[in-house]
Design a protein around this motif. Structure first.
Motif, PDB file in Angstrom:
ATOM      1  N   ALA A   8       0.824  -1.213   0.000  1.00  0.00           N
ATOM      2  CA  ALA A   8       0.000   0.000   0.000  1.00  0.00           C
ATOM      3  C   ALA A   8       0.855   1.258   0.000  1.00  0.00           C
ATOM      4  CB  ALA A   8      -0.928  -0.003   1.216  1.00  0.00           C
ATOM      5  N   ALA A   9       2.056   1.158   0.584  1.00  0.00           N
ATOM      6  CA  ALA A   9       2.964   2.307   0.656  1.00  0.00           C
ATOM      7  C   ALA A   9       3.856   2.424  -0.576  1.00  0.00           C
ATOM      8  CB  ALA A   9       3.831   2.211   1.907  1.00  0.00           C
ATOM      9  N   GLY A  10       3.711   1.496  -1.529  1.00  0.00           N
ATOM     10  CA  GLY A  10       4.438   1.605  -2.790  1.00  0.00           C
ATOM     11  C   GLY A  10       5.828   1.032  -2.806  1.00  0.00           C
ATOM     12  N   ILE A  11       6.249   0.327  -1.749  1.00  0.00           N
ATOM     13  CA  ILE A  11       7.595  -0.242  -1.702  1.00  0.00           C
ATOM     14  C   ILE A  11       7.742  -1.379  -2.710  1.00  0.00           C
ATOM     15  CG2 ILE A  11       9.140  -1.644  -0.277  1.00  0.00           C
ATOM     16  CD1 ILE A  11       8.494   0.060   2.066  1.00  0.00           C
ATOM     17  N   GLY A  12       6.699  -2.162  -2.857  1.00  0.00           N
ATOM     18  CA  GLY A  12       6.711  -3.298  -3.770  1.00  0.00           C
ATOM     19  C   GLY A  12       5.342  -3.945  -3.766  1.00  0.00           C
ATOM     20  N   TRP A  13       5.222  -5.076  -4.422  1.00  0.00           N
ATOM     21  CA  TRP A  13       3.942  -5.763  -4.486  1.00  0.00           C
ATOM     22  C   TRP A  13       4.129  -7.193  -3.985  1.00  0.00           C
ATOM     23  CZ3 TRP A  13       7.279  -4.803  -8.365  1.00  0.00           C
ATOM     24  CH2 TRP A  13       7.734  -5.898  -9.116  1.00  0.00           C
ATOM     25  N   GLN A  14       3.039  -7.803  -3.551  1.00  0.00           N
ATOM     26  CA  GLN A  14       3.116  -9.187  -3.123  1.00  0.00           C
ATOM     27  C   GLN A  14       3.048 -10.096  -4.344  1.00  0.00           C
ATOM     28  OE1 GLN A  14       0.326  -8.790   0.619  1.00  0.00           O
ATOM     29  NE2 GLN A  14       1.513 -10.678   0.792  1.00  0.00           N
ATOM     30  N   GLY A  15       4.120 -10.850  -4.538  1.00  0.00           N
ATOM     31  CA  GLY A  15       4.176 -11.752  -5.671  1.00  0.00           C
ATOM     32  C   GLY A  15       3.304 -12.978  -5.474  1.00  0.00           C
ATOM     33  N   LYS A  16       3.350 -13.866  -6.433  1.00  0.00           N
ATOM     34  CA  LYS A  16       2.522 -15.070  -6.358  1.00  0.00           C
ATOM     35  C   LYS A  16       2.957 -15.980  -5.211  1.00  0.00           C
ATOM     36  CE  LYS A  16       1.464 -14.754 -11.260  1.00  0.00           C
ATOM     37  NZ  LYS A  16       1.617 -15.313 -12.620  1.00  0.00           N
ATOM     38  N   HIS A  17       4.193 -15.795  -4.728  1.00  0.00           N
ATOM     39  CA  HIS A  17       4.672 -16.555  -3.568  1.00  0.00           C
ATOM     40  C   HIS A  17       4.279 -15.877  -2.253  1.00  0.00           C
ATOM     41  CE1 HIS A  17       7.482 -13.391  -3.953  1.00  0.00           C
ATOM     42  NE2 HIS A  17       8.478 -14.043  -4.519  1.00  0.00           N
ATOM     43  N   SER A  62      10.242  -6.094  -4.928  1.00  0.00           N
ATOM     44  CA  SER A  62      10.566  -4.701  -5.231  1.00  0.00           C
ATOM     45  C   SER A  62      11.280  -4.612  -6.576  1.00  0.00           C
ATOM     46  CB  SER A  62      11.477  -4.141  -4.121  1.00  0.00           C
ATOM     47  OG  SER A  62      12.177  -2.998  -4.545  1.00  0.00           O
ATOM     48  N   ARG A  63      10.981  -3.569  -7.337  1.00  0.00           N
ATOM     49  CA  ARG A  63      11.686  -3.354  -8.600  1.00  0.00           C
ATOM     50  C   ARG A  63      13.183  -3.205  -8.383  1.00  0.00           C
ATOM     51  NH1 ARG A  63       9.109  -1.513 -13.235  1.00  0.00           N
ATOM     52  NH2 ARG A  63       6.852  -1.237 -13.123  1.00  0.00           N
ATOM     53  N   GLU A  64      13.561  -2.533  -7.297  1.00  0.00           N
ATOM     54  CA  GLU A  64      14.968  -2.224  -7.050  1.00  0.00           C
ATOM     55  C   GLU A  64      15.680  -3.299  -6.245  1.00  0.00           C
ATOM     56  OE1 GLU A  64      12.479  -0.168  -6.123  1.00  0.00           O
ATOM     57  OE2 GLU A  64      12.553   1.238  -7.808  1.00  0.00           O
ATOM     58  N   CYS A  82      13.864 -22.032   3.547  1.00  0.00           N
ATOM     59  CA  CYS A  82      13.922 -22.394   2.133  1.00  0.00           C
ATOM     60  C   CYS A  82      13.844 -21.106   1.317  1.00  0.00           C
ATOM     61  CB  CYS A  82      12.762 -23.326   1.786  1.00  0.00           C
ATOM     62  SG  CYS A  82      12.682 -23.812   0.046  1.00  0.00           S
ATOM     63  N   ASP A  83      14.738 -20.966   0.354  1.00  0.00           N
ATOM     64  CA  ASP A  83      14.786 -19.755  -0.471  1.00  0.00           C
ATOM     65  C   ASP A  83      14.298 -19.975  -1.892  1.00  0.00           C
ATOM     66  OD1 ASP A  83      15.910 -17.944   1.406  1.00  0.00           O
ATOM     67  OD2 ASP A  83      17.885 -18.826   1.094  1.00  0.00           O
ATOM     68  N   ASP A  84      13.853 -21.176  -2.222  1.00  0.00           N
ATOM     69  CA  ASP A  84      13.627 -21.515  -3.621  1.00  0.00           C
ATOM     70  C   ASP A  84      12.679 -20.562  -4.339  1.00  0.00           C
ATOM     71  OD1 ASP A  84      15.043 -23.655  -2.581  1.00  0.00           O
ATOM     72  OD2 ASP A  84      14.064 -25.110  -3.883  1.00  0.00           O
ATOM     73  N   CYS A  85      11.521 -20.264  -3.726  1.00  0.00           N
ATOM     74  CA  CYS A  85      10.544 -19.422  -4.417  1.00  0.00           C
ATOM     75  C   CYS A  85      11.038 -17.982  -4.564  1.00  0.00           C
ATOM     76  CB  CYS A  85       9.188 -19.464  -3.721  1.00  0.00           C
ATOM     77  SG  CYS A  85       9.138 -18.738  -2.077  1.00  0.00           S
ATOM     78  N   LEU A  86      11.943 -17.565  -3.687  1.00  0.00           N
ATOM     79  CA  LEU A  86      12.519 -16.231  -3.805  1.00  0.00           C
ATOM     80  C   LEU A  86      13.660 -16.224  -4.812  1.00  0.00           C
ATOM     81  CD1 LEU A  86      12.784 -15.152  -0.040  1.00  0.00           C
ATOM     82  CD2 LEU A  86      10.866 -14.846  -1.605  1.00  0.00           C
ATOM     83  N   ALA A  87      14.509 -17.241  -4.734  1.00  0.00           N
ATOM     84  CA  ALA A  87      15.719 -17.263  -5.544  1.00  0.00           C
ATOM     85  C   ALA A  87      15.450 -17.275  -7.038  1.00  0.00           C
ATOM     86  CB  ALA A  87      16.571 -18.473  -5.158  1.00  0.00           C
ATOM     87  N   VAL A  88      14.328 -17.872  -7.453  1.00  0.00           N
ATOM     88  CA  VAL A  88      14.061 -17.994  -8.893  1.00  0.00           C
ATOM     89  C   VAL A  88      13.363 -16.771  -9.475  1.00  0.00           C
ATOM     90  CG1 VAL A  88      13.934 -20.506  -8.754  1.00  0.00           C
ATOM     91  CG2 VAL A  88      11.836 -19.150  -8.523  1.00  0.00           C
ATOM     92  N   CYS A  89      12.975 -15.815  -8.638  1.00  0.00           N
ATOM     93  CA  CYS A  89      12.230 -14.652  -9.125  1.00  0.00           C
ATOM     94  C   CYS A  89      13.094 -13.796 -10.049  1.00  0.00           C
ATOM     95  CB  CYS A  89      11.753 -13.813  -7.941  1.00  0.00           C
ATOM     96  SG  CYS A  89      10.840 -12.325  -8.447  1.00  0.00           S
ATOM     97  N   PRO A  90      12.641 -13.524 -11.285  1.00  0.00           N
ATOM     98  CA  PRO A  90      13.426 -12.725 -12.232  1.00  0.00           C
ATOM     99  C   PRO A  90      13.739 -11.320 -11.729  1.00  0.00           C
ATOM    100  CG  PRO A  90      11.642 -13.856 -13.373  1.00  0.00           C
ATOM    101  CD  PRO A  90      11.395 -14.036 -11.905  1.00  0.00           C
ATOM    102  N   TRP A  91      12.905 -10.774 -10.850  1.00  0.00           N
ATOM    103  CA  TRP A  91      13.150  -9.421 -10.364  1.00  0.00           C
ATOM    104  C   TRP A  91      14.407  -9.331  -9.504  1.00  0.00           C
ATOM    105  CZ3 TRP A  91      10.936  -5.157 -12.167  1.00  0.00           C
ATOM    106  CH2 TRP A  91       9.730  -5.276 -12.862  1.00  0.00           C
ATOM    107  N   ASN A  92      14.902 -10.477  -9.038  1.00  0.00           N
ATOM    108  CA  ASN A  92      16.120 -10.444  -8.237  1.00  0.00           C
ATOM    109  C   ASN A  92      17.349 -10.076  -9.046  1.00  0.00           C
ATOM    110  OD1 ASN A  92      15.015 -11.016  -5.718  1.00  0.00           O
ATOM    111  ND2 ASN A  92      15.011 -13.212  -6.107  1.00  0.00           N
ATOM    112  N   SER A  93      17.237 -10.113 -10.364  1.00  0.00           N
ATOM    113  CA  SER A  93      18.370  -9.707 -11.190  1.00  0.00           C
ATOM    114  C   SER A  93      18.672  -8.220 -11.023  1.00  0.00           C
ATOM    115  CB  SER A  93      18.101 -10.012 -12.668  1.00  0.00           C
ATOM    116  OG  SER A  93      16.971  -9.284 -13.140  1.00  0.00           O
ATOM    117  N   PHE A  94      17.708  -7.469 -10.486  1.00  0.00           N
ATOM    118  CA  PHE A  94      17.913  -6.040 -10.266  1.00  0.00           C
ATOM    119  C   PHE A  94      18.438  -5.748  -8.856  1.00  0.00           C
ATOM    120  CE2 PHE A  94      14.577  -6.393 -13.491  1.00  0.00           C
ATOM    121  CZ  PHE A  94      15.115  -5.602 -14.509  1.00  0.00           C
ATOM    122  N   ALA A  95      18.429  -6.756  -7.998  1.00  0.00           N
ATOM    123  CA  ALA A  95      18.874  -6.539  -6.624  1.00  0.00           C
ATOM    124  C   ALA A  95      20.393  -6.399  -6.576  1.00  0.00           C
ATOM    125  CB  ALA A  95      18.426  -7.696  -5.738  1.00  0.00           C
ATOM    126  N   ASP A  96      20.857  -5.411  -5.824  1.00  0.00           N
ATOM    127  CA  ASP A  96      22.285  -5.131  -5.716  1.00  0.00           C
ATOM    128  C   ASP A  96      22.775  -5.558  -4.336  1.00  0.00           C
ATOM    129  OD1 ASP A  96      24.846  -4.167  -5.758  1.00  0.00           O
ATOM    130  OD2 ASP A  96      24.290  -2.048  -5.932  1.00  0.00           O
TER     131      ASP A  96
END
Length: 365
Positions: A156-165, A170-172, A253-267
């Motif tokens: 609701a505060a715009g930080i990110g959205w709840q994914g299917k998991h 977050s975009r960033e 377990c990190d599996d559902c997080l690790a495969v998320c394509p948006w993580n390619s933007f995480a620094d």
């Protein structure tokens, strides 16, 4: 100018929100957003249905405080605004790297460093003092030990959205954010909310990757099937139907997080240094972990969130991982636990030995 925490100054030419964002960044938060305290009330009603369906498993504390979870205002009627904050723990290495290292235990990324509860709460309290100095008011701070719906409020505060998991994306920063919330009686203009799930599109990688199929219809997790729940929250015997799927996961377990394509933007450079992995927790030997007594366990996991589950639960998890390893070299480490006074540990050890002997028999054929 007014003085804030540790000498920080609030420039009156800034809006209060801008000042709070700047101070949040200084304190180590990677994301900061504002919304109404009642902006995520619908999520509170959804969780009530989730609990009524039994999806919370043995987490009785969720049921006990369900009324408070419906809305922050149910817990604190004077709350007007919510400040949602995220602190990055983006990993520098692949969370799935140990998938085939069967004699080593896999620990969730978030638990390889310092206890996030302490780090996030300390920063929240410092930000709260800053806000009170800048605009005297009543407020309350929350990490995930309190009945506050951090993820829906963060969306609701715009930080990110709840994914299917169901985790925040977050975009960033991808999926790697620890969340905290400050509720305040101040009226702060809300930021634009993140659009629910639209950025996930048709991607189903998180659903497809779940080892136990815990993510069900309407993208709701059945905790009773989730490896994170089974290895951390559940204190009894782990159902046999999920043991093989656990593999060498001994905490989370990190599996559902690790495969998320948006993580390619995480620094990873944006991660708070308090969460950098401790060398002894990145790839621990199952044989070494199975030798731990209570004192050694408390010493090894001092300052770690893993300490909360206790030695016996960790040993149970390591025994399941050993049984899945296919390594006869682990049999002596397992065998010493067969006569453990804790029936849960003794049963897990007997099961693990059976698995190892069965594999030896198959290989001998």
């Amino acid at each position: 100018m007014e003085r804030g925490d540790k000498g920080s100054a609030v420039d009156k030419s800034q809006t209060l929100k801008e000042a709070i964002r700047a101070e949040a960044e200084r304190l180590g938060f990677a994301a900061c957003g504002f919304t109404r305290a009642d902006a995520a009330d619908s999520a509170g009603l959804d969780i009530r249905k989730w609990i009524e369906a039994g999806n919370h498993g043995t987490m009785g504390w969720m049921e006990t405080r369900a009324d408070h979870r419906v809305s922050p205002k149910a817990m604190w009627p004077d709350a007007r605004s919510a400040i949602a904050l995220g602190m990055s723990y983006a990993p520098a290495s692949d969370p799935m790297a140990l998938e085939n290292e069967t004699e080593r235990g896999r620990i969730s990324v978030y638990a390889q460093g310092g206890d996030y509860h302490k780090t996030v709460k300390k920063a929240l309290k410092a930000l709260a003092r800053f806000i009170v100095d800048a605009a005297p008011s009543e407020l309350k701070v929350f990490v995930d030990t309190a009945p506050v719906m951090e993820k829906p409020l963060a969306q609701a505060a715009g930080i990110g959205w709840q994914g299917k998991h169901t985790n925040l994306v977050s975009r960033e920063h991808g999926s790697w954010l620890f969340l905290g919330v400050i509720l305040t009686e101040l009226e702060l203009a809300p930021d634009a909310p993140a659009t629910d799930g639209i950025h996930c599109g048709t991607c189903t990688r998180c659903l497809d990757s779940c080892p136990t199929g815990a993510i069900g219809p309407e993208h709701r997790i059945d905790a009773r099937k989730c490896i994170s729940y089974l290895t951390i929250e559940h204190d009894g015997q782990i159902p046999e139907e999920f043991r093989e799927a656990m593999g060498n996961r001994i905490y989370g377990c990190d599996d559902c997080l690790a495969v998320c394509p948006w993580n390619s933007f995480a620094d990873a450079a944006a991660a708070n240094r308090a969460f950098l992995p401790r060398a002894e927790l990145t790839a621990p030997s199952l044989a070494d972990l199975l030798k731990l007594d209570d004192a050694a366990f408390r010493d090894m996991f001092a300052g770690s969130p893993i300490k909360r589950i206790g030695r016996d639960r960790l040993i149970r998890n390591c025994l399941i991982a050993a049984g899945n390893s296919g390594s006869g070299a682990l049999a002596p480490s397992v065998e010493v636990h067969v006569s453990d006074p804790d029936p849960v540990i003794a049963e897990a050890a007997a099961w693990a030995l059976d698995q190892l002997r069965m594999r030896d028999a198959i290989q001998a054929c």
